[in-house]
Design a protein around this motif. Structure first.
Motif, short mmCIF file in Angstrom:
data_model
loop_
_atom_site.label_atom_id
_atom_site.label_comp_id
_atom_site.label_asym_id
_atom_site.label_seq_id
_atom_site.Cartn_x
_atom_site.Cartn_y
_atom_site.Cartn_z
N VAL A 220 0.84 -1.19 0.00
CA VAL A 220 0.00 0.00 0.00
C VAL A 220 0.88 1.24 0.00
O VAL A 220 1.80 1.36 0.80
CB VAL A 220 -0.93 0.01 1.23
N LEU A 221 0.58 2.16 -0.91
CA LEU A 221 1.25 3.45 -0.98
C LEU A 221 0.19 4.54 -0.89
O LEU A 221 -0.41 4.93 -1.90
CB LEU A 221 2.05 3.61 -2.27
N PRO A 222 -0.09 5.04 0.32
CA PRO A 222 -1.18 6.01 0.50
C PRO A 222 -1.04 7.26 -0.35
O PRO A 222 -2.06 7.93 -0.62
CB PRO A 222 -1.09 6.33 1.99
N ALA A 223 0.17 7.60 -0.78
CA ALA A 223 0.33 8.78 -1.63
C ALA A 223 -0.47 8.65 -2.92
O ALA A 223 -0.87 9.66 -3.52
CB ALA A 223 1.81 9.00 -1.94
N TYR A 224 -0.70 7.40 -3.36
CA TYR A 224 -1.48 7.16 -4.57
C TYR A 224 -2.82 6.49 -4.29
O TYR A 224 -3.81 6.75 -4.98
CB TYR A 224 -0.68 6.30 -5.56
N ASP A 225 -2.85 5.59 -3.30
CA ASP A 225 -4.08 4.85 -3.02
C ASP A 225 -4.02 4.36 -1.58
O ASP A 225 -3.22 3.47 -1.25
CB ASP A 225 -4.21 3.67 -3.98
N ALA A 226 -4.81 4.92 -0.73
CA ALA A 226 -4.77 4.57 0.69
C ALA A 226 -5.54 3.30 1.00
O ALA A 226 -5.41 2.74 2.09
CB ALA A 226 -5.35 5.71 1.53
N GLU A 227 -6.32 2.81 0.03
CA GLU A 227 -7.17 1.65 0.30
C GLU A 227 -6.60 0.36 -0.25
O GLU A 227 -6.55 -0.66 0.46
CB GLU A 227 -8.56 1.89 -0.29
N TYR A 228 -6.17 0.37 -1.50
CA TYR A 228 -5.78 -0.88 -2.16
C TYR A 228 -4.27 -0.98 -2.37
O TYR A 228 -3.60 0.03 -2.68
CB TYR A 228 -6.47 -0.99 -3.52
N PRO A 229 -3.72 -2.18 -2.25
CA PRO A 229 -2.32 -2.37 -2.60
C PRO A 229 -2.11 -2.15 -4.10
O PRO A 229 -3.06 -2.25 -4.89
CB PRO A 229 -2.04 -3.82 -2.19
N ALA A 230 -0.88 -1.88 -4.48
CA ALA A 230 -0.58 -1.53 -5.87
C ALA A 230 -1.14 -2.54 -6.86
O ALA A 230 -1.66 -2.17 -7.92
CB ALA A 230 0.94 -1.39 -6.06
N THR A 231 -1.03 -3.82 -6.56
CA THR A 231 -1.51 -4.87 -7.47
C THR A 231 -2.99 -4.73 -7.77
O THR A 231 -3.45 -5.12 -8.85
CB THR A 231 -1.22 -6.25 -6.86
N LEU A 232 -3.76 -4.16 -6.85
CA LEU A 232 -5.21 -4.04 -7.02
C LEU A 232 -5.65 -2.60 -7.24
O LEU A 232 -6.85 -2.31 -7.25
CB LEU A 232 -5.93 -4.60 -5.78
N SER A 233 -4.71 -1.70 -7.45
CA SER A 233 -5.01 -0.28 -7.50
C SER A 233 -5.05 0.26 -8.93
O SER A 233 -4.02 0.28 -9.62
CB SER A 233 -3.96 0.50 -6.70
N ARG A 234 -6.20 0.71 -9.36
CA ARG A 234 -6.30 1.34 -10.67
C ARG A 234 -5.50 2.63 -10.71
O ARG A 234 -4.90 2.98 -11.74
CB ARG A 234 -7.77 1.60 -11.02
N ALA A 235 -5.45 3.34 -9.60
CA ALA A 235 -4.69 4.59 -9.56
C ALA A 235 -3.20 4.34 -9.83
O ALA A 235 -2.53 5.17 -10.46
CB ALA A 235 -4.85 5.26 -8.19
N ILE A 236 -2.70 3.20 -9.40
CA ILE A 236 -1.27 2.90 -9.56
C ILE A 236 -0.99 2.18 -10.88
O ILE A 236 -0.11 2.58 -11.63
CB ILE A 236 -0.75 2.09 -8.36
N LEU A 237 -1.75 1.12 -11.18
CA LEU A 237 -1.45 0.35 -12.40
C LEU A 237 -1.86 1.10 -13.66
O LEU A 237 -1.11 1.13 -14.65
CB LEU A 237 -2.15 -1.01 -12.35
N THR A 238 -3.04 1.69 -13.65
CA THR A 238 -3.50 2.41 -14.83
C THR A 238 -3.09 3.89 -14.79
O THR A 238 -2.47 4.40 -15.73
CB THR A 238 -5.03 2.29 -14.98
N GLY A 239 -3.40 4.56 -13.69
CA GLY A 239 -3.11 5.99 -13.61
C GLY A 239 -1.62 6.29 -13.64
O GLY A 239 -1.16 7.13 -14.43
N LEU A 240 -0.84 5.63 -12.79
CA LEU A 240 0.59 5.93 -12.71
C LEU A 240 1.39 5.21 -13.78
O LEU A 240 2.13 5.83 -14.55
CB LEU A 240 1.11 5.56 -11.31
N LEU A 241 1.26 3.88 -13.84
CA LEU A 241 2.12 3.10 -14.74
C LEU A 241 1.73 3.29 -16.21
O LEU A 241 2.59 3.57 -17.05
CB LEU A 241 2.07 1.62 -14.34
N ARG A 242 0.48 3.15 -16.52
CA ARG A 242 0.06 3.27 -17.92
C ARG A 242 0.04 4.72 -18.40
O ARG A 242 0.64 5.06 -19.42
CB ARG A 242 -1.34 2.69 -18.09
N GLU A 243 -0.67 5.57 -17.65
CA GLU A 243 -0.94 6.91 -18.16
C GLU A 243 0.20 7.89 -17.88
O GLU A 243 0.62 8.61 -18.78
CB GLU A 243 -2.26 7.41 -17.57
#
Length: 501
Positions: A220-243
């Protein structure tokens, strides 16, 4: 539609299995569309056997991705029974010669390609900024983000030059954790600014260098997603990594059966959530390797699509990325020289000289080292194995020192062994004494035991095969920066002043 959904769901899965040959259930599901399989130490005996195994898999599905967790160094699967011919990342980062890192990755890639393996869950691009990190350590190139970045790039270039996919891990960075995600859910409370300056530097560089795949971290990285771990986080996988970072290759999860996900969401729901967040493939790693688990996850994905929790378009996009990567590996294999022939026969072995060269160059000596010229006594202190490393692969220095100096005795014991100090001092009486440790800074009991040994034998030579943190405090200490077989050889050569290979 139902058959197509089941096929697409199988396409995005990367299961492991038991045995030295493909079980019937794996063969059947390959014919039904299974996109990949993962090999672990339990599947490996010899290069010839692995080549036959991969050839058998491809008779069922010629474009199946065959993945492996082969980092070299401490985390080796291809040489699980003897130790790696290639030093791990920390040794390469210590030498800091990107040409050498590229040569090592090329050699390792050729070893994989000649056995028919075309997808490597490596390199580790984590910046090891936390000395107490229980799962990264020597698997990282180091604690400097820019050093880690340049060696990650060299590794990606070397590995992919052989037609083997480089899968850069663990996004967005597992180096500042104090919890092992195999066992629990780590949390890193770093700001976006710090993450950009530290964790993300190697991943940006790897993406720019053309890395074909990225593996997510269960953290979990609250700076991007306080609820879901990176593996389950759209903010991290799609928002950060993809976009934001612009990565267009394959996103694969770390082992979905690891405690961070399985104990929190379950493997089935975790797989669905990962795909919905932007992952393209689900690694079902070392702990789960049966047909029932595969079918449970496949059916959960199909149900999620039917119920609208996972869009059909997202699943189709993920499957298309798997297929595109498989096409790249097939084209690379056809153009390359390292892959096995259609009968599973092996190409000529590669040159392993860069591995031993790197291990030798990574050795550092503190204090005054006098060459060991007569039979010695070696104590190798064991501790709880890093789960990623496992406990099946031999490590140490004693066997190689005994090769150089016949009559050398070797003891291997845990720090809780009754009477260890007295018995080892007695065994070492009148002869050189070498104590081999691994990550001493993380093992208070081992440090206390070593202090007792050194008090009685100030001439003790300590070989640290993990992270060499802390001052040597007047000891003679040899640091190998990893416990690969070649690191053990290099340490024995340093001790004796002799060339062993």
């Amino acid at each position: 539609m139902s058959d197509e959904l089941h096929r697409l769901a199988l396409t995005v899965l990367q299961p492991g299995f038991e045995g030295l040959t493909p079980p019937d259930w794996v063969r059947r599901h390959l014919a039904d569309g299974l996109g990949a399989v993962g090999l672990f130490g339990r599947n490996i005996r010899t290069p010839e056997q692995v080549a036959a195994l991969t050839a058998a898999l491809r008779k069922e599905k010629d474009d199946v991705l065959v993945a492996i967790d082969e980092e070299g160094g401490d985390v080796t699967r291809l040489e699980v029974n003897e130790g790696s011919s290639w030093p791990g990342n920390l040794a390469l980062g210590t030498v800091d010669d990107v040409g050498l890192t590229r040569a090592v990755a090329t050699g390792l890639g050729r070893d994989l390609a000649r056995c028919g393996v075309d997808f490597n869950w490596a390199p580790d691009a984590d910046v090891n900024s936390n000395q107490d990190n229980p799962v990264i350590g020597v698997r990282s190139f180091g604690s400097d983000p820019h050093l880690v970045a340049r060696h990650t790039v060299a590794y990606v270039e070397g590995l992919q030059s052989t037609g083997v996919v480089a899968c850069v891990k663990h996004f967005p960075g597992h180096g500042d954790t104090s919890v092992d995600s195999h066992l629990g859910l780590p949390r890193v409370d770093a700001s976006r600014e710090l993450l950009a300056e530290r964790e993300l530097v190697p991943f940006r560089a790897a993406i720019a260098a053309g890395a074909k795949a990225v593996m997510s971290a269960h953290m979990v990285l609250p700076a991007y997603d306080a609820e879901y771990p990176a593996t389950l986080s759209r903010a991290i996988l799609t928002g950060l990594l993809r976009e934001e970072l612009g990565f267009q290759g394959l996103i694969v999860t770390d082992g979905i059966e690891m405690g961070a996900i399985a104990d929190t969401y379950g493997v089935a729901d975790g797989s669905v959530r990962a795909l919905a967040a932007g992952a393209d493939a689900v690694c079902i790693g070392g702990g789960l390797c049966d047909e029932a688990t595969l079918l449970m996850i496949r059916d959960a994905i199909v149900t999620a699509v039917r119920e609208g929790r996972l869009s059909a378009e997202r699943l189709a996009d993920a499957a298309a990325r798997v297929a595109a990567l498989a096409s790249w590996t097939r084209a690379a294999a056809a153009a390359g020289s390292g892959a096995p022939g259609p009968d599973g026969g092996l190409a000529a072995p590669g040159d392993h000289a860069p591995g031993l060269d790197a291990a030798r160059r990574a050795v550092r000596v503190e204090g005054v080292l006098r060459p060991v010229e007569s039979a010695a006594h070696v104590l190798e202190l064991t501790s709880q194995a890093n789960i990623a490393v496992g406990d099946a692969t031999p490590w140490g220095v004693g066997a190689y020192l005994a090769e150089a100096l016949p009559g050398t005795t070797v003891a291997r014991a845990g720090v809780t062994t009754f009477g260890l100090v007295d018995t080892q001092l007695a065994a070492a009486a009148g002869r050189p004494f070498v104590v081999v440790v691994r990550d001493l800074h993380r093992n208070v009991a081992a440090a206390d035991l070593l202090a007792g040994l050194v008090a009685a034998r100030p001439d003790t030579v300590v070989v640290e095969m993990g992270l060499p943190y802390g001052d040597a405090q007047g000891l003679t200490r040899i640091s190998t920066h990893g416990a690969a077989r070649v690191c053990g050889i290099a340490a024995a050569e340093t001790l004796t002043g002799r060339t062993l290979r």
